[in-house]
Motif scaffolding. Structure first.
Motif, PDB file in Angstrom:
ATOM      1  N   GLY A   1     -13.204  -7.786  -6.791  1.00  0.00           N
ATOM      2  CA  GLY A   1     -12.010  -8.115  -6.757  1.00  0.00           C
ATOM      3  C   GLY A   1     -11.231  -7.246  -7.779  1.00  0.00           C
ATOM      4  N   LEU A   2     -11.865  -6.979  -9.156  1.00  0.00           N
ATOM      5  CA  LEU A   2     -11.097  -6.206  -9.859  1.00  0.00           C
ATOM      6  C   LEU A   2     -10.848  -4.785  -9.415  1.00  0.00           C
ATOM      7  N   LYS A   3     -11.988  -4.342  -9.184  1.00  0.00           N
ATOM      8  CA  LYS A   3     -12.054  -2.806  -8.283  1.00  0.00           C
ATOM      9  C   LYS A   3     -10.988  -2.575  -7.252  1.00  0.00           C
ATOM     10  N   ALA A   4     -11.052  -3.661  -6.238  1.00  0.00           N
ATOM     11  CA  ALA A   4      -9.952  -3.637  -5.334  1.00  0.00           C
ATOM     12  C   ALA A   4      -8.719  -3.329  -5.654  1.00  0.00           C
ATOM     13  N   ALA A   5      -8.206  -4.228  -7.145  1.00  0.00           N
ATOM     14  CA  ALA A   5      -6.856  -4.295  -7.335  1.00  0.00           C
ATOM     15  C   ALA A   5      -6.425  -3.042  -8.322  1.00  0.00           C
ATOM     16  N   ALA A   6      -7.492  -2.396  -8.813  1.00  0.00           N
ATOM     17  CA  ALA A   6      -7.237  -1.471  -9.925  1.00  0.00           C
ATOM     18  C   ALA A   6      -6.885  -0.210  -9.300  1.00  0.00           C
ATOM     19  N   GLU A   7      -5.855  -0.331  -8.564  1.00  0.00           N
ATOM     20  CA  GLU A   7      -5.329   1.090  -7.808  1.00  0.00           C
ATOM     21  C   GLU A   7      -3.772   0.954  -7.711  1.00  0.00           C
ATOM     22  N   VAL A   8      -2.839   1.933  -7.807  1.00  0.00           N
ATOM     23  CA  VAL A   8      -1.411   1.551  -8.010  1.00  0.00           C
ATOM     24  C   VAL A   8      -1.074   1.097  -6.701  1.00  0.00           C
ATOM     25  N   THR A   9      -1.461   1.447  -5.517  1.00  0.00           N
ATOM     26  CA  THR A   9      -0.539   1.161  -4.253  1.00  0.00           C
ATOM     27  C   THR A   9      -1.128  -0.319  -4.091  1.00  0.00           C
ATOM     28  N   ARG A  10      -2.336  -0.811  -4.490  1.00  0.00           N
ATOM     29  CA  ARG A  10      -3.009  -2.199  -3.947  1.00  0.00           C
ATOM     30  C   ARG A  10      -2.416  -3.056  -5.126  1.00  0.00           C
TER      31      ARG A  10
ATOM     32  N   ARG B   1       0.834  -2.785  -5.916  1.00  0.00           N
ATOM     33  CA  ARG B   1       2.051  -2.814  -5.402  1.00  0.00           C
ATOM     34  C   ARG B   1       1.933  -3.948  -4.204  1.00  0.00           C
ATOM     35  N   LEU B   2       0.740  -3.654  -3.318  1.00  0.00           N
ATOM     36  CA  LEU B   2       0.539  -4.897  -2.328  1.00  0.00           C
ATOM     37  C   LEU B   2       0.715  -6.141  -2.860  1.00  0.00           C
ATOM     38  N   VAL B   3      -0.241  -6.443  -4.112  1.00  0.00           N
ATOM     39  CA  VAL B   3      -0.205  -7.726  -4.339  1.00  0.00           C
ATOM     40  C   VAL B   3       0.982  -8.070  -4.614  1.00  0.00           C
ATOM     41  N   ALA B   4       2.154  -7.348  -5.301  1.00  0.00           N
ATOM     42  CA  ALA B   4       3.233  -7.965  -5.800  1.00  0.00           C
ATOM     43  C   ALA B   4       4.250  -8.387  -4.425  1.00  0.00           C
ATOM     44  N   LEU B   5       4.010  -7.630  -3.274  1.00  0.00           N
ATOM     45  CA  LEU B   5       4.817  -7.800  -2.142  1.00  0.00           C
ATOM     46  C   LEU B   5       4.213  -8.824  -1.468  1.00  0.00           C
ATOM     47  N   LEU B   6       2.886  -9.008  -1.300  1.00  0.00           N
ATOM     48  CA  LEU B   6       2.224 -10.128  -0.236  1.00  0.00           C
ATOM     49  C   LEU B   6       2.354 -11.369  -1.063  1.00  0.00           C
ATOM     50  N   ALA B   7       2.550 -11.335  -2.385  1.00  0.00           N
ATOM     51  CA  ALA B   7       2.782 -12.517  -3.267  1.00  0.00           C
ATOM     52  C   ALA B   7       4.083 -13.185  -2.761  1.00  0.00           C
ATOM     53  N   ARG B   8       5.078 -12.274  -2.231  1.00  0.00           N
ATOM     54  CA  ARG B   8       6.533 -12.683  -2.044  1.00  0.00           C
ATOM     55  C   ARG B   8       6.623 -12.830  -0.441  1.00  0.00           C
ATOM     56  N   ALA B   9       5.985 -12.358   0.378  1.00  0.00           N
ATOM     57  CA  ALA B   9       6.085 -12.597   1.992  1.00  0.00           C
ATOM     58  C   ALA B   9       4.921 -12.230   2.755  1.00  0.00           C
ATOM     59  N   GLU B  10       4.776 -13.027   3.668  1.00  0.00           N
ATOM     60  CA  GLU B  10       3.605 -12.477   4.935  1.00  0.00           C
ATOM     61  C   GLU B  10       4.174 -11.295   5.619  1.00  0.00           C
ATOM     62  N   LEU B  11       3.572 -10.086   5.607  1.00  0.00           N
ATOM     63  CA  LEU B  11       3.953  -9.011   6.211  1.00  0.00           C
ATOM     64  C   LEU B  11       2.791  -8.266   7.257  1.00  0.00           C
ATOM     65  N   THR B  12       3.757  -7.508   8.012  1.00  0.00           N
ATOM     66  CA  THR B  12       2.688  -6.918   9.037  1.00  0.00           C
ATOM     67  C   THR B  12       2.582  -5.645   8.447  1.00  0.00           C
ATOM     68  N   VAL B  13       1.690  -4.802   9.082  1.00  0.00           N
ATOM     69  CA  VAL B  13       1.315  -3.433   8.636  1.00  0.00           C
ATOM     70  C   VAL B  13       2.494  -2.545   8.495  1.00  0.00           C
TER      71      VAL B  13
END
Ligand SMILES: C[S@@+](CC[C@H](N)C(=O)[O-])C[C@H]1O[C@@H](n2cnc3c(N)ncnc32)[C@H](O)[C@@H]1O
Length: 334
Positions: free
Chosen positions: A7-16, A18-30
């Protein structure tokens, strides 16, 4: 340990992150994520796949669409929740992403409202595509009468009231009713219908179901008929509805069981192709509702198309359950 490390490895990257921040706010499609991040679709898909494998993100497929959201259950949920707390909202990249997310969400809302506005007057006919209205209304009414016993119920709120059909048929069984909807066109039709039916114990209000203009604990019954499948955040809608329900009050939700009728999405703007019982029960429990056994209403097959099943879900507001859950979550956080 392995789970935490992956989990930590998957999160340790800037785009990912940013994805945590976005997907915490809304369900999104690709496609929506691609639009917000300004990166290529294969790249975005690769990041999402990695996060799903690490348990930080949940993916669910509905017909040809796939939705992503931050995991709120499973082995990666605790880490996902922790990361969500740590995201710096004042970071420039994150705040720009949020601004683009806001416009994606606004575009969705406009499309839905345009659709509703265009179809306000003919909505009652569109509903005939599904299991008969009479069947659903009878089952819902029985549930309402069952809840009220020999008495009328006090205050009822119908969320996403549309043409006001539910408040119209429930009116003899409550003292005071309010139908709320975002679409002014729908409400115009509802007002006409209620007036024609001579109903004077119902008010029609314009408002957003995600931010209801009522105090906590205001209603004995909240009904949500054929609304959830249009929404992009069913749990948030349920949370707001539960807030205005009094302790011991009942929420009645009628919507589709999972189905494959993709045309309802492309031609009728449905966001979700139905809901599983587990999904609704879990969302109810999260907001302090005690689910009752769901009731299924199946439609006969028409024109060789799959049939649609409507489910009635009922939940009783039970503050003890919410307290248990909150203290459990707090313990988890510690
Ligand atoms: C399919 S109609 C159902 C209307 C009604 N409950 C019935 O069964 O006849 C869905 C309704 O949800 C309303 N709606 C959608 N999003 C909403 C929101 N965010 N807040 C309030 N109403 C909303 C729409 O305007 C529409 O009238």
């Amino acid at each position: 340990m392995d789970q935490l490390l992956s989990g930590l490895k998957a999160a340790a990257e800037v785009t990912r992150l940013r994805l945590v921040a976005l997907l915490a706010r809304a369900e999104l499609t690709v496609t929506e994520v691609t639009q917000i991040l300004g990166q290529s679709q294969p790249r975005v898909s690769r990041h999402l796949k990695l996060m799903v494998e690490a348990g930080l993100v949940e993916r669910y497929q509905e017909g040809t669409w796939a939705f992503y959201r931050l995991a709120d259950r499973g082995p990666g949920a605790a880490l996902a929740a922790g990361l969500k707390q740590l995201i710096p909202h004042d970071d420039l990249t994150i705040s720009r992403d949020f601004a683009r997310l806001d416009s994606v969400l606004a575009e969705r809302a406009t499309q839905a409202q345009d659709y509703f506005a265009a179809h306000a007057a003919e909505w009652d006919e569109l509903r005939q595509l599904h299991v008969s209205d009479e069947t659903v209304e009878r089952v819902m009414l029985d549930a309402l009468k069952d809840f009220g016993g020999d008495e009328r119920v006090g205050d009822l709120l119908d969320i996403g009231t549309g043409t006001g059909r539910i408040v119209e048929i429930f009116a003899p069984y409550f003292d005071r009713g309010i139908g709320i909807d975002l679409s002014a066109d729908m409400l115009a039709v509802a007002r006409v219908n209620l007036e024609k039916a001579g109903i004077d114990n119902v008010q029609i209000r314009r408002g957003d179901l995600y931010a209801l203009p009522f105090a906590d604990d205001s209603f004995d019954v909240v009904s949500v008929h054929q609304v959830l499948h249009f929404l992009d955040n069913m749990p948030a809608a349920l949370g707001e509805a539960a807030r205005v329900l009094r302790p011991g009050g009942v929420m009645l939700i009628a919507d589709f069981a999972p189905h494959q009728l993709e045309f309802l999405r492309t031609e009728h703007n449905h966001r979700r192709l139905g809901f599983t019982d587990d999904e609704v029960s879990e969302a109810m429990k999260q907001v302090g509702l005690m689910p009752r056994a769901p009731q299924k209403m199946r439609a006969p097959k028409q024109n060789n198309a799959d049939s649609l099943t409507v489910t009635l879900w009922q939940g009783i507001r039970d503050d003890e359950q919410l307290a248990d859950r909150t203290s459990h979550n707090k313990t988890d956080a510690v």
